[in-house]
Design an enzyme around this catalytic site. Structure first.
Site, short mmCIF file in Angstrom:
data_model
loop_
_atom_site.label_atom_id
_atom_site.label_comp_id
_atom_site.label_asym_id
_atom_site.label_seq_id
_atom_site.Cartn_x
_atom_site.Cartn_y
_atom_site.Cartn_z
N ARG A 1 0.78 -1.25 0.00
CA ARG A 1 0.00 0.00 0.00
C ARG A 1 0.80 1.29 0.00
O ARG A 1 0.22 2.37 -0.05
CB ARG A 1 -0.98 0.04 1.18
CG ARG A 1 -1.90 -1.16 1.28
CD ARG A 1 -2.75 -1.35 0.06
NE ARG A 1 -3.77 -2.38 0.24
CZ ARG A 1 -4.34 -3.03 -0.76
NH1 ARG A 1 -3.99 -2.79 -2.02
NH2 ARG A 1 -5.27 -3.94 -0.53
N ASP B 1 -1.35 -12.97 -1.12
CA ASP B 1 -2.18 -11.88 -1.65
C ASP B 1 -2.63 -10.98 -0.49
O ASP B 1 -3.76 -10.51 -0.44
CB ASP B 1 -3.40 -12.41 -2.42
CG ASP B 1 -3.99 -11.33 -3.34
OD1 ASP B 1 -3.44 -10.21 -3.37
OD2 ASP B 1 -4.99 -11.61 -4.01
N GLY C 1 -10.32 -8.23 -0.65
CA GLY C 1 -8.99 -8.52 -0.13
C GLY C 1 -8.93 -8.73 1.36
O GLY C 1 -9.72 -8.16 2.12
ZN LIG Z 1 -4.97 -10.11 -8.16
ZN LIG Z 2 -3.17 -9.16 -5.34
#
Ligand SMILES: [Zn+2]
Ligand SMILES: [Zn+2]
Lengths: 503, 310
Positions: free
Chosen positions: A134, A375, A394
């Site tokens: 980020r 991820d 996410g």
């Molecule tokens: Zn992705």
């Molecule tokens: Zn990702």
């Protein structure tokens, strides 16, 4: 600094498995030896140190310079790019890099630190191929600093941040910023993934060569697919010339449109628009076909469904240079986890059906899926504590990945060696890093307490964000220590006497 | 007997006993609406917030009248109104509403799960007036009320639902409600409008409208939303009407005493022909009347009322 790790079972898949001592000097592995030989080895090192060095008598203090480990070659941690000139059937494990050179520094007995790891397992440091840190742009969700701390706590000695920061990592100045920020912090290594296209807009290629010089290790427009197949083809061709793997976020935007969870029974019940499996698998198939055409190294990100696993298996059989990763949530949870509109179970691709979960496990077991990545996608309450269809996709994953993945070992789905391959060796090979536990390599090491029982408590996360669906999960096996270049970057606190966190 | 739920969020969380209690109470409330003075003091001094984040004149009006007939004070807040500042989250809004100390918050919202999200954050009772594609429990309850009134029972009846099941919260709640009460539900629509795994909700899928309504005691037509054409669900309204529209000719293959329902507003000439909409089988206007009584019953029960009081 001379360190002796003792008492642990050392595993480097295919190379070492046994009770060994590891001697580390100045951040570099000096020896991996039988415990009985370790004392002698240390004595040897010490006695060498007592011999007059010769150069020490020279004026102007060049001693230091001559006797310090040579930093430069180690700088990118044994990093080497793929040799793309060979056209042999693809085997990512044949890449071997030369250990970097180093000089021994003079040691005295006081310099020796013994770390007793009895009952622990020592493995080559874990590497996470897929994270979102980020920074720059969304520092309220995560920063490079908090992300790397979370990484170290999760046992990761290196992570690959995806380029969807703000601005997008689509040029060498952003890449260089990230690398230098991580270096400044001195914890887990950071290997940036640059974007495939400028601004990840799917149109023009980025300056891969320039970015590679700044430290970029792979390319991806993660968060988005490259919609235009012709652009993807050109990107693959161009990246191939530099030995850069192309990491593909496979999603047909039109098929996935408006969807916020897996298309299926649960979505029907909840009245949530679904994302079908084929939104992923059709692009997996397309990109494998393009990899065959171009000869590029293709890595499929976050595989979530059966059809994708099949396509990758088929591609590998054809000898296409394709590797794949999945994430712990895809082999741990199904779309049932969304049940009461839990936005912490919302990610892209979405959690799938039980049948897909089984297919992912099978793909891991038979080697179709090479890598477990997280991820890691931190989001604040602003994006998560809202209506399900409006919530961000996410979840965070760095601090739960190993614990969740070890379940596969405890269930005997994978051997511990296989798991270490997927979390350490295969990612290293893909990045062109030699991370064998052998003399001359950086001491990037993860120490695992296989049988520690613990419960996931997001409040203890080092990550800035707490968006996990695993709160309260009881797991077996956790990170005891993460050592990066011979320094303890994280150590579990056992009653307060231990070192907590040094960076 | 007491109603044991703080909120009314969906049909799934209600038991047969709960549903029966609501329908019985609504029947009693209906009598109030036929009096010359259509007002009882039951909820005097109580505040009901009507929080509508989606345009809906009819449903809002129905809730508003229901509240007023029970002497409750109502406050209306809708997406256009200044009380909802841009950038404010649903939870912020809910907390602000809570600060006004209402007894009941009625919420309509375009996101599935929104009513539940609000209910977790407020002490007030939350009544779901429609959340995304998920649920519209008062509509299903008033439909059950209308059917029970006309047929004397729900158990053993055949209900046919025709239309965009995939994008209909009315369909979801009715499938849940009618199957729970022992009816058999069959749906029909172009396959683009049938969501995956709909059978797991307990209904059958018929290949065409004729076989769907063949043995039906009740036919429920869903509104075809013209804006849905953008999602490529059907080619034209003309063809939809040709294949899935209810007209008097098709109605002849249903049972002689079949009821025709529509949650409104109707697209006359598309999903339903005018003669059927206004014909002898239609109970569409009774649905509207029952809607007020049913919502009175819901307000009464969630605020702690018992079935036999007053
Ligand atoms: Zn992705
Ligand atoms: Zn990702």
């Amino acid at each position: 600094m001379l360190i002796r790790l003792k008492g642990a079972r050392v595993i480097d898949p295919g190379k070492i498995d046994g009770f060994k001592d590891i001697i580390i000097s100045n951040g570099v592995i000096d020896a991996v030896v039988e415990p009985s030989e370790a004392d002698q080895m240390l004595l040897d090192i010490l006695s060498k140190a007592e011999e007059p060095c010769g150069i020490a008598e020279q004026p102007f203090g060049i001693t230091d310079q001559a006797c310090t480990p040579i930093e430069k070659p180690c700088d990118s941690s044994n990093h080497k790019q793929h040799d793309t000139s060979t056209a042999e059937p693809y085997d990512m494990r044949t890449d071997q890099s030369k250990p970097c050179g180093y000089n021994k520094k003079a040691f005295t007995k006081e310099d020796i630190t013994e770390i007793d790891l009895t009952g622990m397992v020592v493995v080559p440091g874990l590497i996470d191929l897929h994270v979102h840190l980020r920074e720059p742009g969304y520092e309220y969700k995560e920063t490079i600093e908090t992300g790397l701390k979370a990484a170290a706590k999760g046992g990761f000695v290196a992570v690959c941040p995806m380029p969807n920061s703000s601005p997008v990592n689509d040029n060498s100045s952003i890449t260089a910023f990230m690398v230098s920020r991580a270096k400044e912090l001195g914890g887990s290594q950071l290997y940036p993934v640059g974007s495939i296209t400028r601004g990840s807009k799917g149109e023009a290629l980025c300056e891969y060569g320039d970015m590679q010089k700044a430290g970029m290790v792979a390319i991806s427009d993660d968060g988005r697919p490259v919609e235009n197949a012709r652009v993807m083809r050109r990107a693959m061709e161009y990246a191939k010339g530099m030995g850069l793997p192309v990491i593909s976020h496979c999603e047909d935007i039109d098929l996935a449109r408006d969807g916020s969870m897996n298309e299926g029974v649960v979505a029907t019940k909840l009245g949530i628009k679904g994302i079908p499996n084929v939104a992923e698998s059709t692009i997996v198939m397309r990109d494998i076909a393009l990899a065959e055409l171009t000869g590029a190294t293709l890595h499929i990100a976050h595989v979530s469904c059966e059809e994708s696993v099949d396509a990758i298996r088929h591609g590998k059989k054809r000898g296409i240079r394709v590797t794949a990763e999945t994430a712990p949530h895809y082999f741990t949870l199904t779309d049932e986890a969304v049940a009461r509109y839990d936005t912490n179970a919302k990610m892209n691709p979405p959690l799938r059906s039980e049948r897909d979960r089984q297919a992912i496990i099978e793909g891991l077991a038979d080697g179709t899926i090479d890598v477990i990545a997280t991820d890691h996608a931190p989001h604040s309450l602003l994006e998560k504590d809202i209506e399900f269809d409006r919530a961000a996709f996410g979840i965070v994953g760095l601090e739960t990945s190993l614990g969740l993945s070890l379940k596969l070992v405890h269930d005997e789905t994978l051997s511990l060696e296989q798991l270490i391959e997927k979390m350490s060796k295969n990612p290293a090979t893909l990045l062109g890093i030699d991370n064998d536990l052998k003399p001359g390599n950086r001491a990037d090491i993860t120490v695992i307490d296989m049988d520690a029982f613990w419960s996931v408590n997001p409040r203890t996360f080092f990550s800035k964000s707490k968006n996990t669906p695993f709160a309260g999960f009881n797991l077996r096996g956790e990170v005891y220590m993460t050592m990066i270049e011979g320094k303890i970057a994280y150590q579990r606190q056992d009653g307060g006497s231990e070192i907590e966190e040094i960076s | 007997m007491r109603f044991e739920h703080k909120d009314l969020l969906d049909i799934e969380s209600l038991s047969v006993r709960d549903i029966t209690m609501i329908l019985d109470t609504a029947e009693g409330m209906k009598e109030i609406s036929s009096r010359p003075v259509k007002k009882v003091p039951t909820l005097r001094g109580k505040t009901i917030v009507l929080f509508f984040q989606e345009p809906s004149t009819r449903t809002k009006l129905s809730f508003d009248i229901a509240a007023k007939r029970l002497s409750a004070d109502t406050i209306s807040i809708s997406s256009g109104s200044s009380s909802i500042v841009k950038g404010e989250t649903l939870i912020d809004t809910a907390k602000n509403l809570e600060a006004m100390n209402p007894e009941i918050i009625v919420i309509r919202h375009p996101s599935s799960g929104a009513a539940e999200l609000v209910s977790r954050r407020v002490r007030a009772s939350v009544v779901n007036a429609g959340d995304g594609l998920h649920a519209h429990p008062t509509q299903a309850l008033l439909d059950m009320m209308s059917v029970r009134e006309k047929k004397g029972r729900i158990e053993g009846l055949n209900l046919a639902i025709i239309g965009d099941i995939a994008h209909s919260r009315v369909a979801r709640s009715n499938i849940a409600g009618f199957t729970k009460m022992g009816a058999t539900v069959t749906v029909a629509a172009p396959p683009t409008m049938i969501p995956r795994g709909i059978e797991t909700l307990g209904c059958k899928v018929a290949p065409d409208i004729e076989s769907c309504i063949e043995n039906a005691d009740v036919i429920m037509m869903l509104r075809i939303q013209k804006e849905r054409q953008e999602s490529i669900l059907f080619p034209t309204e003309r063809e939809y009407s040709m294949l899935f529209g209810l007209n008097s000719k098709r109605l002849r293959c249903a049972k002689r005493d079949v009821l025709v329902m529509h949650p409104g507003p109707m697209n006359r000439g598309v999903e339903i022909s005018t003669d059927v909409a206004d014909g002898e089988h239609s109970v569409i206007l009774e649905q509207v009347t029952n809607g007020v009584a049913l919502r009175m019953a819901v307000f009464y029960l969630v605020s702690g009322g018992t079935k036999n009081a007053d």
